[in-house]
Design a protein around this motif. Structure first.
Motif, PDB file in Angstrom:
ATOM      1  N   SER A 101       0.834  -1.203   0.000  1.00  7.96           N
ATOM      2  CA  SER A 101       0.000   0.000   0.000  1.00  7.96           C
ATOM      3  C   SER A 101       0.873   1.259   0.000  1.00  7.96           C
ATOM      4  CB  SER A 101      -0.933   0.009   1.215  1.00  7.96           C
ATOM      5  OG  SER A 101      -0.183   0.074   2.416  1.00  7.96           O
ATOM      6  N   VAL A 102       2.096   1.144   0.462  1.00  7.50           N
ATOM      7  CA  VAL A 102       3.014   2.284   0.448  1.00  7.50           C
ATOM      8  C   VAL A 102       3.225   2.749  -0.999  1.00  7.50           C
ATOM      9  CG1 VAL A 102       5.408   2.994   0.869  1.00  7.50           C
ATOM     10  CG2 VAL A 102       4.190   1.635   2.580  1.00  7.50           C
ATOM     11  N   VAL A 103       3.471   1.800  -1.882  1.00  8.83           N
ATOM     12  CA  VAL A 103       3.702   2.146  -3.291  1.00  8.83           C
ATOM     13  C   VAL A 103       2.424   2.703  -3.914  1.00  8.83           C
ATOM     14  CG1 VAL A 103       4.316   1.231  -5.573  1.00  8.83           C
ATOM     15  CG2 VAL A 103       5.550   0.452  -3.537  1.00  8.83           C
ATOM     16  N   ILE A 104       1.307   2.066  -3.621  1.00  7.39           N
ATOM     17  CA  ILE A 104       0.031   2.546  -4.157  1.00  7.39           C
ATOM     18  C   ILE A 104      -0.240   3.967  -3.649  1.00  7.39           C
ATOM     19  CG2 ILE A 104      -2.465   2.147  -4.213  1.00  7.39           C
ATOM     20  CD1 ILE A 104      -1.764  -0.897  -3.929  1.00  7.39           C
ATOM     21  N   SER A 105       0.040   4.209  -2.368  1.00  8.39           N
ATOM     22  CA  SER A 105      -0.140   5.554  -1.804  1.00  8.39           C
ATOM     23  C   SER A 105       0.769   6.574  -2.478  1.00  8.39           C
ATOM     24  CB  SER A 105       0.145   5.550  -0.299  1.00  8.39           C
ATOM     25  OG  SER A 105      -0.806   4.778   0.380  1.00  8.39           O
ATOM     26  N   MET A 106       1.988   6.164  -2.768  1.00  6.97           N
ATOM     27  CA  MET A 106       2.916   7.069  -3.446  1.00  6.97           C
ATOM     28  C   MET A 106       2.378   7.452  -4.825  1.00  6.97           C
ATOM     29  SD  MET A 106       6.471   5.195  -2.348  1.00  6.97           S
ATOM     30  CE  MET A 106       7.548   6.107  -3.434  1.00  6.97           C
ATOM     31  N   VAL A 107       1.912   6.474  -5.578  1.00  2.00           N
ATOM     32  CA  VAL A 107       1.368   6.734  -6.917  1.00  2.00           C
ATOM     33  C   VAL A 107       0.156   7.663  -6.821  1.00  2.00           C
ATOM     34  CG1 VAL A 107       0.243   5.677  -8.916  1.00  2.00           C
ATOM     35  CG2 VAL A 107       2.282   4.605  -7.931  1.00  2.00           C
ATOM     36  N   LEU A 108      -0.741   7.355  -5.874  1.00  3.33           N
ATOM     37  CA  LEU A 108      -1.924   8.210  -5.701  1.00  3.33           C
ATOM     38  C   LEU A 108      -1.541   9.623  -5.263  1.00  3.33           C
ATOM     39  CD1 LEU A 108      -4.382   5.666  -4.044  1.00  3.33           C
ATOM     40  CD2 LEU A 108      -4.399   6.500  -6.411  1.00  3.33           C
ATOM     41  N   LYS A 114      -0.777  15.734  -6.458  1.00  4.70           N
ATOM     42  CA  LYS A 114       0.218  16.475  -7.258  1.00  4.70           C
ATOM     43  C   LYS A 114       1.525  16.677  -6.506  1.00  4.70           C
ATOM     44  CE  LYS A 114      -2.955  17.181 -10.432  1.00  4.70           C
ATOM     45  NZ  LYS A 114      -3.336  16.011 -11.151  1.00  4.70           N
ATOM     46  N   GLU A 115       1.889  15.668  -5.676  1.00  4.60           N
ATOM     47  CA  GLU A 115       3.163  15.759  -4.959  1.00  4.60           C
ATOM     48  C   GLU A 115       4.315  15.548  -5.933  1.00  4.60           C
ATOM     49  OE1 GLU A 115       3.225  13.268  -1.484  1.00  4.60           O
ATOM     50  OE2 GLU A 115       1.576  14.377  -0.555  1.00  4.60           O
ATOM     51  N   ALA A 116       5.479  16.043  -5.551  1.00  2.81           N
ATOM     52  CA  ALA A 116       6.644  15.985  -6.436  1.00  2.81           C
ATOM     53  C   ALA A 116       7.084  14.549  -6.675  1.00  2.81           C
ATOM     54  CB  ALA A 116       7.788  16.786  -5.820  1.00  2.81           C
ATOM     55  N   LEU A 117       7.349  14.262  -7.921  1.00  6.38           N
ATOM     56  CA  LEU A 117       7.862  12.958  -8.332  1.00  6.38           C
ATOM     57  C   LEU A 117       9.377  13.094  -8.414  1.00  6.38           C
ATOM     58  CD1 LEU A 117       7.015  10.118  -9.394  1.00  6.38           C
ATOM     59  CD2 LEU A 117       7.033  11.106 -11.672  1.00  6.38           C
ATOM     60  N   THR A 118      10.093  12.491  -7.462  1.00  9.93           N
ATOM     61  CA  THR A 118      11.550  12.615  -7.435  1.00  9.93           C
ATOM     62  C   THR A 118      12.199  11.268  -7.709  1.00  9.93           C
ATOM     63  OG1 THR A 118      11.776  12.100  -5.073  1.00  9.93           O
ATOM     64  CG2 THR A 118      11.340  14.417  -5.655  1.00  9.93           C
ATOM     65  N   PHE A 119      13.462  11.328  -8.050  1.00 11.16           N
ATOM     66  CA  PHE A 119      14.220  10.098  -8.308  1.00 11.16           C
ATOM     67  C   PHE A 119      14.210   9.189  -7.086  1.00 11.16           C
ATOM     68  CE2 PHE A 119      18.237   7.743  -8.062  1.00 11.16           C
ATOM     69  CZ  PHE A 119      18.123   6.965  -9.209  1.00 11.16           C
ATOM     70  N   LYS A 120      14.396   9.772  -5.899  1.00 14.11           N
ATOM     71  CA  LYS A 120      14.434   8.971  -4.673  1.00 14.11           C
ATOM     72  C   LYS A 120      13.104   8.271  -4.405  1.00 14.11           C
ATOM     73  CE  LYS A 120      15.788  11.494  -1.269  1.00 14.11           C
ATOM     74  NZ  LYS A 120      16.354  12.293  -0.180  1.00 14.11           N
ATOM     75  N   THR A 121      11.991   8.969  -4.602  1.00 13.70           N
ATOM     76  CA  THR A 121      10.702   8.329  -4.332  1.00 13.70           C
ATOM     77  C   THR A 121      10.409   7.241  -5.351  1.00 13.70           C
ATOM     78  OG1 THR A 121       9.504  10.079  -5.511  1.00 13.70           O
ATOM     79  CG2 THR A 121       9.674  10.294  -3.119  1.00 13.70           C
ATOM     80  N   GLY A 124      12.711   4.298  -4.455  1.00  9.26           N
ATOM     81  CA  GLY A 124      12.186   3.632  -3.263  1.00  9.26           C
ATOM     82  C   GLY A 124      10.966   2.796  -3.586  1.00  9.26           C
ATOM     83  N   GLY A 125      10.060   3.340  -4.384  1.00  9.92           N
ATOM     84  CA  GLY A 125       8.874   2.593  -4.799  1.00  9.92           C
ATOM     85  C   GLY A 125       9.227   1.350  -5.603  1.00  9.92           C
ATOM     86  N   ILE A 130       9.786  -4.525  -5.931  1.00  8.76           N
ATOM     87  CA  ILE A 130      10.619  -5.711  -6.160  1.00  8.76           C
ATOM     88  C   ILE A 130      10.582  -6.613  -4.929  1.00  8.76           C
ATOM     89  CG2 ILE A 130      13.001  -6.519  -6.447  1.00  8.76           C
ATOM     90  CD1 ILE A 130      13.465  -3.975  -8.205  1.00  8.76           C
ATOM     91  N   GLY A 131      10.743  -6.034  -3.747  1.00  7.85           N
ATOM     92  CA  GLY A 131      10.725  -6.817  -2.517  1.00  7.85           C
ATOM     93  C   GLY A 131       9.395  -7.526  -2.309  1.00  7.85           C
ATOM     94  N   THR A 132       8.302  -6.830  -2.607  1.00 10.39           N
ATOM     95  CA  THR A 132       6.987  -7.441  -2.465  1.00 10.39           C
ATOM     96  C   THR A 132       6.824  -8.629  -3.408  1.00 10.39           C
ATOM     97  OG1 THR A 132       6.033  -5.314  -1.820  1.00 10.39           O
ATOM     98  CG2 THR A 132       4.497  -7.007  -2.576  1.00 10.39           C
TER      99      THR A 132
END
Length: 137
Positions: A101-108, A114-121, A124-125, A130-132
């Motif tokens: 859900s962390v990744v899904i929350s990030m995408v949403l 309209k949060e910033a899409l950065t290389f780090k995020t 991390g996603g 991959i881990g999931t």
């Protein structure tokens, strides 16, 4: 300070999963969710009254009410599915999938908020994804 709260949230979320797995043995998962929800409800309202913030209810906007109710519905559905999955599967597999859900929350957050899409995020996603997927194959 938010980082401390986030770490405490992660710790208690982790203990929630283990305690729930121990507690739902031989109990219907929906009943277990209902019991947990009552405890959460009592704790949340207790904190509201201890902090004296109950008088702010009348100042909540209609928009906030709508989104809080929708969030409550989403939380309820999440808990019902989570407890059923936890009852049927191993906690060590259910929990990481739930935490996807962390990744899904990030995408949403990128799309809706309209949060910033950065290389780090993004990186991390990708790592969380991959881990999931390593755990479920």
């Amino acid at each position: 300070m938010w980082i401390l709260f986030a770490i405490l949230s992660a710790f208690f979320a982790a203990t929630t999963s283990i305690l729930a797995k121990l507690g739902i043995q031989g109990i219907n998962s929906n009943l277990a969710t209902a019991i947990r929800t009552v405890v959460v409800l009592l704790m949340a309202w207790g904190i509201v009254f201890v902090t004296g913030t109950q008088n702010q209810i009348s100042s909540i906007s209609q928009k906030s009410w709508i989104f809080l109710v929708l969030s409550g519905i989403a939380t309820g559905l999440s808990w019902l599915f989570y407890y059923k999955a936890l009852q049927l599967g191993d906690a060590s597999k259910v929990v990481p999938i739930d935490k996807f859900s962390v990744v899904i929350s990030m995408v949403l957050a990128f799309i809706i908020l309209k949060e910033a899409l950065t290389f780090k995020t993004v990186l991390g996603g990708i790592f969380i994804t991959i881990g999931t997927f390593i755990l479920i194959i």
